[in-house]
Design a protein around this motif. Structure first.
Motif, PDB file in Angstrom:
ATOM      1  N   PHE A 151       0.829  -1.361  -0.104  1.00 22.75           N
ATOM      2  CA  PHE A 151      -0.172   0.008   0.143  1.00 22.75           C
ATOM      3  C   PHE A 151       0.810   1.136   0.197  1.00 22.75           C
ATOM      4  N   ASP A 152       1.773   1.214   0.694  1.00 20.86           N
ATOM      5  CA  ASP A 152       2.948   2.351   0.644  1.00 20.86           C
ATOM      6  C   ASP A 152       3.582   2.654  -0.711  1.00 20.86           C
ATOM      7  N   ASP A 153       3.778   1.529  -1.493  1.00 21.28           N
ATOM      8  CA  ASP A 153       4.398   1.686  -2.637  1.00 21.28           C
ATOM      9  C   ASP A 153       3.550   2.296  -3.708  1.00 21.28           C
ATOM     10  N   GLU A 176      -5.098   5.324  -0.216  1.00 18.28           N
ATOM     11  CA  GLU A 176      -6.095   6.243  -0.772  1.00 18.28           C
ATOM     12  C   GLU A 176      -7.389   5.406  -1.053  1.00 18.28           C
ATOM     13  N   LYS A 177      -7.070   4.163  -1.391  1.00 17.04           N
ATOM     14  CA  LYS A 177      -8.477   3.516  -1.466  1.00 17.04           C
ATOM     15  C   LYS A 177      -8.770   2.758  -0.093  1.00 17.04           C
ATOM     16  N   ALA A 178      -9.467   3.493   0.560  1.00 19.06           N
ATOM     17  CA  ALA A 178      -9.799   2.946   1.779  1.00 19.06           C
ATOM     18  C   ALA A 178     -10.742   1.588   1.719  1.00 19.06           C
ATOM     19  N   ASP A 179     -11.746   1.893   0.990  1.00 19.63           N
ATOM     20  CA  ASP A 179     -12.686   0.716   0.745  1.00 19.63           C
ATOM     21  C   ASP A 179     -12.076  -0.586   0.598  1.00 19.63           C
ATOM     22  N   HIS A 180     -11.053  -0.435  -0.438  1.00 14.13           N
ATOM     23  CA  HIS A 180     -10.271  -1.743  -0.669  1.00 14.13           C
ATOM     24  C   HIS A 180      -9.597  -2.187   0.317  1.00 14.13           C
ATOM     25  N   CYS A 181      -8.918  -1.470   1.235  1.00 15.60           N
ATOM     26  CA  CYS A 181      -8.272  -1.692   2.378  1.00 15.60           C
ATOM     27  C   CYS A 181      -9.111  -2.303   3.320  1.00 15.60           C
ATOM     28  N   ARG A 182     -10.110  -1.783   3.443  1.00 16.36           N
ATOM     29  CA  ARG A 182     -10.959  -2.281   4.699  1.00 16.36           C
ATOM     30  C   ARG A 182     -11.567  -3.918   4.126  1.00 16.36           C
ATOM     31  N   TRP A 183     -11.847  -3.861   2.836  1.00 13.34           N
ATOM     32  CA  TRP A 183     -12.484  -5.265   2.508  1.00 13.34           C
ATOM     33  C   TRP A 183     -11.169  -6.244   2.670  1.00 13.34           C
ATOM     34  N   PHE A 184     -10.147  -5.747   2.224  1.00 16.90           N
ATOM     35  CA  PHE A 184      -8.865  -6.920   2.556  1.00 16.90           C
ATOM     36  C   PHE A 184      -8.810  -7.275   3.936  1.00 16.90           C
ATOM     37  N   ALA A 185      -8.630  -6.244   4.774  1.00 17.54           N
ATOM     38  CA  ALA A 185      -8.640  -6.396   6.115  1.00 17.54           C
ATOM     39  C   ALA A 185      -9.629  -7.491   6.695  1.00 17.54           C
ATOM     40  N   ARG A 212      -1.854  -6.761  14.590  1.00 15.23           N
ATOM     41  CA  ARG A 212      -0.911  -6.000  13.832  1.00 15.23           C
ATOM     42  C   ARG A 212      -1.218  -4.509  13.092  1.00 15.23           C
ATOM     43  N   LEU A 213      -2.572  -4.500  13.035  1.00 10.66           N
ATOM     44  CA  LEU A 213      -3.269  -3.451  12.615  1.00 10.66           C
ATOM     45  C   LEU A 213      -3.154  -2.180  13.663  1.00 10.66           C
ATOM     46  N   VAL A 214      -3.395  -2.548  14.842  1.00  8.27           N
ATOM     47  CA  VAL A 214      -3.167  -1.670  15.900  1.00  8.27           C
ATOM     48  C   VAL A 214      -1.558  -1.350  16.205  1.00  8.27           C
ATOM     49  N   GLU A 215      -0.859  -2.165  16.194  1.00 10.18           N
ATOM     50  CA  GLU A 215       0.597  -1.880  16.267  1.00 10.18           C
ATOM     51  C   GLU A 215       1.196  -1.236  15.069  1.00 10.18           C
ATOM     52  N   SER A 216       0.737  -1.149  13.816  1.00 10.50           N
ATOM     53  CA  SER A 216       1.105  -0.482  12.825  1.00 10.50           C
ATOM     54  C   SER A 216       0.569   1.077  12.926  1.00 10.50           C
ATOM     55  N   LEU A 217      -0.709   1.277  13.503  1.00  8.88           N
ATOM     56  CA  LEU A 217      -1.228   2.303  13.673  1.00  8.88           C
ATOM     57  C   LEU A 217      -0.527   3.311  14.754  1.00  8.88           C
ATOM     58  N   ALA A 218      -0.124   2.285  15.814  1.00  7.40           N
ATOM     59  CA  ALA A 218       0.671   3.283  16.909  1.00  7.40           C
ATOM     60  C   ALA A 218       2.198   3.457  16.414  1.00  7.40           C
ATOM     61  N   GLU A 219       2.596   2.865  15.584  1.00  5.54           N
ATOM     62  CA  GLU A 219       3.769   3.218  15.114  1.00  5.54           C
ATOM     63  C   GLU A 219       4.015   4.522  14.423  1.00  5.54           C
ATOM     64  N   GLY A 220       2.920   5.160  14.107  1.00  2.00           N
ATOM     65  CA  GLY A 220       3.042   6.337  13.440  1.00  2.00           C
ATOM     66  C   GLY A 220       2.347   7.487  14.472  1.00  2.00           C
ATOM     67  N   GLN A 221       2.181   7.167  15.651  1.00  2.00           N
ATOM     68  CA  GLN A 221       1.478   8.299  16.706  1.00  2.00           C
ATOM     69  C   GLN A 221       2.308   9.591  16.807  1.00  2.00           C
ATOM     70  N   ASP A 222       3.437   9.885  16.432  1.00  5.82           N
ATOM     71  CA  ASP A 222       4.033  11.076  16.529  1.00  5.82           C
ATOM     72  C   ASP A 222       4.141  11.971  15.428  1.00  5.82           C
ATOM     73  N   THR A 223       3.301  11.619  14.258  1.00  5.64           N
ATOM     74  CA  THR A 223       3.176  12.329  12.918  1.00  5.64           C
ATOM     75  C   THR A 223       2.306  13.503  13.392  1.00  5.64           C
ATOM     76  N   PRO A 224       3.023  14.882  12.833  1.00  5.29           N
ATOM     77  CA  PRO A 224       2.312  15.976  13.146  1.00  5.29           C
ATOM     78  C   PRO A 224       0.791  16.007  12.651  1.00  5.29           C
ATOM     79  N   GLN A 225       0.667  15.440  11.499  1.00  5.05           N
ATOM     80  CA  GLN A 225      -0.547  15.312  10.928  1.00  5.05           C
ATOM     81  C   GLN A 225      -0.770  14.105  10.482  1.00  5.05           C
ATOM     82  N   PRO A 226      -2.073  13.596  10.630  1.00  2.57           N
ATOM     83  CA  PRO A 226      -2.444  12.153  10.067  1.00  2.57           C
ATOM     84  C   PRO A 226      -2.511  11.997   8.590  1.00  2.57           C
ATOM     85  N   THR A 227      -2.050  11.062   8.253  1.00  2.00           N
ATOM     86  CA  THR A 227      -1.971  10.837   6.639  1.00  2.00           C
ATOM     87  C   THR A 227      -3.042   9.709   6.279  1.00  2.00           C
ATOM     88  N   PHE A 228      -3.186   9.371   4.991  1.00  2.00           N
ATOM     89  CA  PHE A 228      -4.124   8.484   4.585  1.00  2.00           C
ATOM     90  C   PHE A 228      -3.919   7.052   5.072  1.00  2.00           C
TER      91      PHE A 228
END
Length: 986
Positions: free
Chosen positions: A301-303, A308-317, A335-351
């Motif tokens: 998804f990063d590459d 940006e295709k949230a519906d596809h990502c949700r369906w895949f999850a 793993r989803l929660v851990e990945s979300l917590a890894e970016g907790q210090d980002t000044p602005q949330p991303t997609f």
């Protein structure tokens, strides 16, 4: 013509090829001579030592033919196709010795792909060779042999490029992708992927990139359709059982190209192949491997910009959780929660952050069960993430999604106390944030962060409880469309808590206890209105749907009555709980104390009025302020001693008591009240919820508070004030609700008559609406109009008359089990906010005493033990433990009476020289408390005390006073040993 002395294996290989002139006409099959191929396979099968030489010779031919075919040599291309066919046949027939052919075979496939990847026919033949090898290899060479490992990874990368290739001709693109995905499917079902644990992640990273590329390019509806087709018509059943079949019984899949003239493969066909590979990959993975698959998906998804295709990502999850083995599904949301917590210090949330949060909610709200999931760890991580984001930016746009994540945790209840435990975790963090706040850059930002953090945790708590009821499966087997399909979306179904028609299915889970919820009641009097408004909504929802309603049910006529329970003892116990008080009664006592303080206090909150000090300093300053106010009644020594022993909870209790003590018993002019008109509307909504849903306890605890509110606005000349009118309206409307609940029309008529005296009196604002699991915008209060009103004022009324009418109502007497005089005594009793709160926080209640909960456990079993000699109730009350070796040692040292009062010979005396109670509040609680002092004894005890201990052990003569009977029969006097003499008295 072969040279003399040519090795036999070379002769056998050469014989498989048609004459050079016939190579151009070998198509379209491009197969070797079948008879000569049989001789070659027979030779390789019966001489395993020659397999390596055969593979090396074929590898040389592949290298030469690939180089020539790349330059356009048609004969070399035909020869290459025949060589690859021979490799596939040897791999199939020599499956027992596949490891000997593996180095040459993998190199040949890699060389072919590198030279002729664009030639689809050659690539398909190479894929068939690779598929045969993956079917029979055990994977031991991957990681052990460096060359084999490198060539194998190069092959995977080549097939992954084919599986995600983009070409102008969509038909050719789909054909190429199908060939590449077929090879990846073979790798997914091979031991080569799962056996070398250290090489699982690199392989999965390559495979997932190709598989998810197609998934992201088609519509979600197409994916859903193909998933249904895949479930109904699984392809190649042998792939599902591949890892359980012995090597000798396996067979390689056949790779077929599209036939010219037929309709070309569609994107749906390619998506179907990708989904089958994904399903097989996750279905064969354990917990750690499933987590690695999700990490590889995130990298894809990063590459590719897939976030940006949230519906596809949700369906895949959701599908990833469904396809993973039952016992390993917990790895997906973790793993989803851990990945979300890894970016907790980002000044602005991303997609990425927003999509990950929606994926978490989708997984939790899906109908897929998630066993072995550590919900406490999940909610702790989510709470920490919320507090971190609030610290960075109180208005962070990611907060609503995080609140929805917390709420979605209540969808699946796996054990009875799950929601209770999660709510307790939320409430503990909520109370901590309320009192200590959160760190921030400035004073204003810190306060804004505290408000937003409390609101987020409240919204999550309310959504959590609501989801636990909404998604509960009905016990009667009926299906509710909203609850059944709720798991397919990332949002929780809505419900209107203010409506009286709300019906939530009964749940088998443990309800959030009043003791747990009681810690949140201080939010009713918070300094900030958005918190007070949100908490009023949460409190009304808790009272309507969550709080235990012992002994209440609605009859056919709409009247709240006692249920007909089995046996008079059960009814008696129920009535004692309702009348004399239990945990729910304590909650209501504290609630009414806070409501009174909200309606009448000039300052609100546990913090100081100015936003200047930090939350920690504000809390400390309040405590010290209270001590200064009591300095005349406490000595410096007692203040220091008490402050050293106060825990955080008792400090908070002390501050609350100080606030409640300041609540005036009567409002006087000029009046100064911090509550707004919206607060009075919320207050009325809470009172109505109490009276409608907990009528017995609400009547006995709420009526005295209403009378106190009535007395508070009886000041002369103040009836024209808007605040006084608002409080009177609250009291009158509360009486109307009480009259309707208890079917007392006289009370309803009298209250409505008093309320209608001023037709221009406007309705108080209603409690705000709410969406479960959603974080709404902060509510703005409606202030109380300044000055006085010129309209006709509400007349004075006497609440005591309403009480007398209620006390004579048969419905009230029958339900409570009290007569008229008892009801009048209970409801007309003197009431203050301080006394009500003290009843709520004290350790024992009258109900506990009646039940005997405060007695020693031995007293409860006294009837059973009364047949024991000389076992009186007095001795049972004193005896709370058995006699052990420690008692004998202490008796020998003369310390028995200090550690064990049961061994003392003298009754303890009463002494007043001791510390005051640490929970003392008010003047009457700061006196010297009488305590029992221990009698002074000599340092050394006499033989009598030691003998007494030995007798209690059952050693020596039994006097009948011992709590322990000797397990041995009593010996005759002449058989007794000499008296025991302590060594220090000899």
């Amino acid at each position: 013509m072969h040279l003399p002395f040519t090795p036999n294996h070379i002769l056998l290989i050469s014989a498989c090829y048609p004459p050079s002139a016939a190579l151009q006409t070998a198509g379209p099959e491009y197969r070797p001579n079948s008879q000569e191929l049989s001789r070659l396979t027979y030779y390789a099968t019966n001489r395993p030592g020659k397999a390596h030489k055969v593979g090396s010779e074929l590898e040389k031919r592949v290298r030469v033919d690939s180089r020539k075919a790349q330059a356009g040599n048609i004969r070399a291309r035909a020869s290459l196709l025949i060589t690859l066919y021979i490799f596939k046949t040897l791999a199939t027939e020599c499956r027992r010795d596949i490891a000997l052919l593996s180095p040459s075979l993998i190199v040949s496939v890699n060389v072919t792909l590198s030279a002729l990847q664009g030639d689809l026919e050659v690539a398909a033949r190479a894929v068939s060779v690779f598929t045969a090898w993956t079917a029979y290899t055990d994977g031991h060479l991957i990681g052990a042999d460096r060359d084999v490992t490198q060539n194998y990874m190069a092959c995977l990368e080549g097939f992954a490029r084919m599986g995600s290739i983009k070409l102008p001709d969509h038909e050719v693109q789909n054909r190429t992708r199908l060939v590449g995905i077929a090879a990846l499917m073979a790798a997914v079902n091979s031991e080569a992927l799962f056996h070398p644990s250290t090489h699982f992640k690199p392989q999965v990273s390559v495979i997932m990139h190709a598989l998810l590329t197609t998934v992201l390019e088609v519509e979600v509806t197409t994916l859903e359709h193909e998933a249904v087709v895949m479930k109904e018509h699984p392809s190649s059943p042998y792939l599902d059982e591949f890892r359980t079949r012995p090597t000798i019984e396996r067979r390689a899949a056949s790779i077929h190209l599209h036939i010219d003239g037929d309709t070309g493969p569609s994107p749906s066909d390619v998506a179907n192949a990708s989904l089958r590979a994904l399903s097989s990959l996750l279905g064969h993975s354990n917990g750690t491997q499933a987590a690695s698959v999700m990490v590889a998906a995130f990298e894809t998804f990063d590459d590719t910009g897939g976030w940006e295709k949230a519906d596809h990502c949700r369906w895949f999850a959701a599908k990833a959780a469904e396809w993973t083995q039952y016992q390993y599904r917990f790895a997906i949301p973790s793993r989803l929660v851990e990945s979300l917590a890894e970016g907790q210090d980002t000044p602005q949330p991303t997609f990425r952050h927003n999509t990950l949060a929606m994926m978490i909610t989708t997984v939790f709200t899906s109908p897929t069960p998630l066993v072995n999931l550590s919900t406490s760890d999940i909610i702790s991580n989510l709470i920490g993430l919320i507090l971190r984001r609030v610290t960075i930016n109180p208005d962070d746009p990611l907060l609503p999604a995080l609140v929805a994540c917390i709420a979605s945790l209540g969808t699946h209840v796996y054990y009875a106390d799950q929601i209770q435990d999660l709510a307790a975790e939320l409430i503990s963090r909520l109370v901590l944030v309320e009192t200590n706040g959160i760190p921030g850059d400035g004073k204003t930002n810190r306060e804004r962060g505290r408000v937003q953090a409390v609101r987020c945790l409240l919204a999550g708590l309310l959504g959590l409880i609501h989801a636990a009821d909404t998604h509960e499966t009905p016990k009667d087997g009926t299906q509710d469309n909203e609850a059944t399909h709720a798991g397919t979306s990332a949002t929780l179904p809505s419900v209107d808590p203010i409506s009286r028609d709300v019906h939530l299915r009964p749940s088998r889970r443990t309800r959030v206890s009043p003791e747990t919820w009681q810690d949140t009641l201080t939010l009713l009097c918070d300094t900030e209105y958005p918190i007070r408004a949100d908490y009023s909504v949460a409190l009304v929802s808790y009272l309507q749907n969550e709080i235990p309603k012992l002994g209440h049910y609605v009859g056919d006529d709409g009247v709240k009555r006692r249920p007909l329970e089995e046996g008079p003892s059960r009814q008696t116990d129920t009535m004692q709980a309702m009348v004399y008080g239990d945990s729910t009664t304590k909650l209501l006592n504290a609630l009414h104390a806070y409501l009174y303080a909200l309606a009448t206090s000039s300052t609100l909150g546990l913090h100081s009025g100015s936003p200047g000090p930090t939350p920690e300093r504000s809390f400390t300053s309040n405590v010290s302020g209270e001590k200064d106010g009591l300095a005349s009644r406490d000595s410096p020594q007692s203040r220091d001693r008490r402050s050293a022993t106060l825990t955080s909870r008792s400090r908070k209790t002390s501050v609350i008591m100080h606030v409640l003590q300041q609540a005036p018993s009567q409002l006087t002019l000029p009046v100064s009240v911090s509550a707004t008109l919206s607060d009075y509307g919320n207050l009325l909504g809470v009172i109505q919820a109490v009276q409608e849903h907990i009528p017995v306890r609400g009547l006995l605890t709420g009526v005295p508070m209403l009378l106190a509110l009535e007395r508070a606005v009886e000041s002369e000349g103040a009836s024209s004030q808007h605040i006084f009118q608002a409080i009177k309206e609250v009291v009158l409307r509360a009486w109307i609700t009480i009259g309707r609940v208890w079917q007392c029309p006289e009370v309803v008529e009298a209250a409505e008559k008093a309320l209608s005296a001023n037709p221009s009196t406007s309705q108080l604002p209603e409690i705000p609406r709410w969406q479960p699991g959603a974080l709404d915008e902060p509510k703005e209060p409606i202030p109380v109009p300044p000055g006085s009103t010129d309209a006709v004022q509400l007349p004075d009324f006497n609440g005591a008359d309403f009480v007398r009418l209620l006390a004579t109502t048969s419905n009230v007497q029958e339900t409570t089990g009290l007569d008229e005089s008892s009801l009048l005594r209970r409801m007309l009793a003197s009431w203050t906010a301080e006394s009500a709160y003290r009843e709520a926080v004290e350790g024992k209640s009258a109900y506990d005493t009646l039940r005997g909960d405060g007695l020693s456990p031995l007293i409860k079993v006294a009837p059973t033990l009364m047949n024991i000699d000389n076992m009186s109730l007095q001795s049972l009350a004193r005896s709370t433990r058995g006699v052990g070796v420690t008692d004998l040692r202490e008796a020998l040292e003369g310390r028995s009476s200090v550690s064990n009062p049961n061994l003392a010979n003298k009754a303890p005396s009463i002494s007043t020289l001791d510390h005051p109670s640490t929970l003392a509040h008010g003047e009457q609680f700061h006196k010297l408390a009488p305590t029992r002092s221990r009698p002074q004894r000599s340092k050394l005890a006499g033989p009598g005390e030691v003998r007494d201990v030995l007798n209690k052990f059952g050693i020596g003569k039994q006097t009948g006073n011992s709590l322990l009977k000797s397990p041995f029969p009593t010996q005759k006097p002449q058989q007794r040993a000499a008296p025991v003499t302590p060594p220090y008295t000899a």
